[in-house]
Design an enzyme around this catalytic site. Sequence first.
Site, PDB file in Angstrom:
ATOM      1  N   ASN A 112       0.847  -1.188   0.000  1.00 28.64           N
ATOM      2  CA  ASN A 112       0.000   0.000   0.000  1.00 28.64           C
ATOM      3  C   ASN A 112       0.880   1.235   0.000  1.00 28.64           C
ATOM      4  O   ASN A 112       2.006   1.213   0.502  1.00 28.64           O
ATOM      5  CB  ASN A 112      -0.901   0.020   1.235  1.00 28.64           C
ATOM      6  N   HIS A 114       0.770   5.200   1.331  1.00 25.93           N
ATOM      7  CA  HIS A 114       0.018   6.064   2.252  1.00 25.93           C
ATOM      8  C   HIS A 114       0.647   7.453   2.243  1.00 25.93           C
ATOM      9  O   HIS A 114       1.873   7.570   2.345  1.00 25.93           O
ATOM     10  CB  HIS A 114       0.039   5.483   3.669  1.00 25.93           C
ATOM     11  N   SER A 141       4.650   6.930   2.221  1.00 21.20           N
ATOM     12  CA  SER A 141       5.270   5.676   2.660  1.00 21.20           C
ATOM     13  C   SER A 141       4.701   4.515   1.856  1.00 21.20           C
ATOM     14  O   SER A 141       3.507   4.467   1.560  1.00 21.20           O
ATOM     15  CB  SER A 141       4.979   5.416   4.144  1.00 21.20           C
ATOM     16  N   ASP A 150      -2.921   0.992   8.143  1.00 16.22           N
ATOM     17  CA  ASP A 150      -1.699   1.738   7.845  1.00 16.22           C
ATOM     18  C   ASP A 150      -0.580   1.423   8.838  1.00 16.22           C
ATOM     19  O   ASP A 150       0.294   2.259   9.098  1.00 16.22           O
ATOM     20  CB  ASP A 150      -1.969   3.256   7.840  1.00 16.22           C
TER      21      ASP A 150
END
Length: 222
Positions: A112, A114, A141, A150
């Site tokens: 992912n 973020h 990030s 997260d």
Amino acid sequence: MSAIQKIRLVVLISGRGSNLQAILDQAVSGELPVEVAAVISNRPGVHGLERARQAGVPALVLDHKRFADRPEFEVALIEVIDRQQPDLVVLAGFMRVLTAGFTEHYRGRLLNIHPSLLPKFRGLHTHERAIAASETEHGASIHFVTAELDGGPVIVQARVPVLPGDDPDVLAARVLEQEHRLYPLAIRWFATERVRLEGKRVFFDGMPLTEPLRLEETPLSR
């Protein structure tokens, strides 16, 4: 020197797909050793689907509103993803909280991006919160995804200054420019087996990371 074997990639989106476009561009140019097997959106009609179609990539929709609850949606999503036989699944603006059942199914092969310097500002409205907190530095990030929102182990970060007079839109644009560099780089590392997750730790070139890598200290040619 033998060619690097491409990995199969599935990208999950919910919106315009600007990070998706950065990935598609490098896949087409050959900079990124991936075959984008499919782009899947939980929202119909978003621009990211058109980006996929223009790149000749299957653009699929699985509307979460058609399912009774989150687990039912995720069972269907896993089925659609696994049909593509991906080596890696990436979230590129995929605006759904994922349960442990989903994240464990793809553990170690789910990334992912973020828009903050994690662990700061998990969740939404990161740019507003960074300005409100009088931060002098902000960024993005890339992390392996776990069930903690997260909260998965961070691989690499890009940092930008927070300047006097910044509003959330201006800061977001500055961060987004770095996101477009950051995500393809992390995917390339995964594809070339330079980065992996073991337990709760990220390993890079066989060594455990004690802190995230920093984009400005990492030449793109590495």
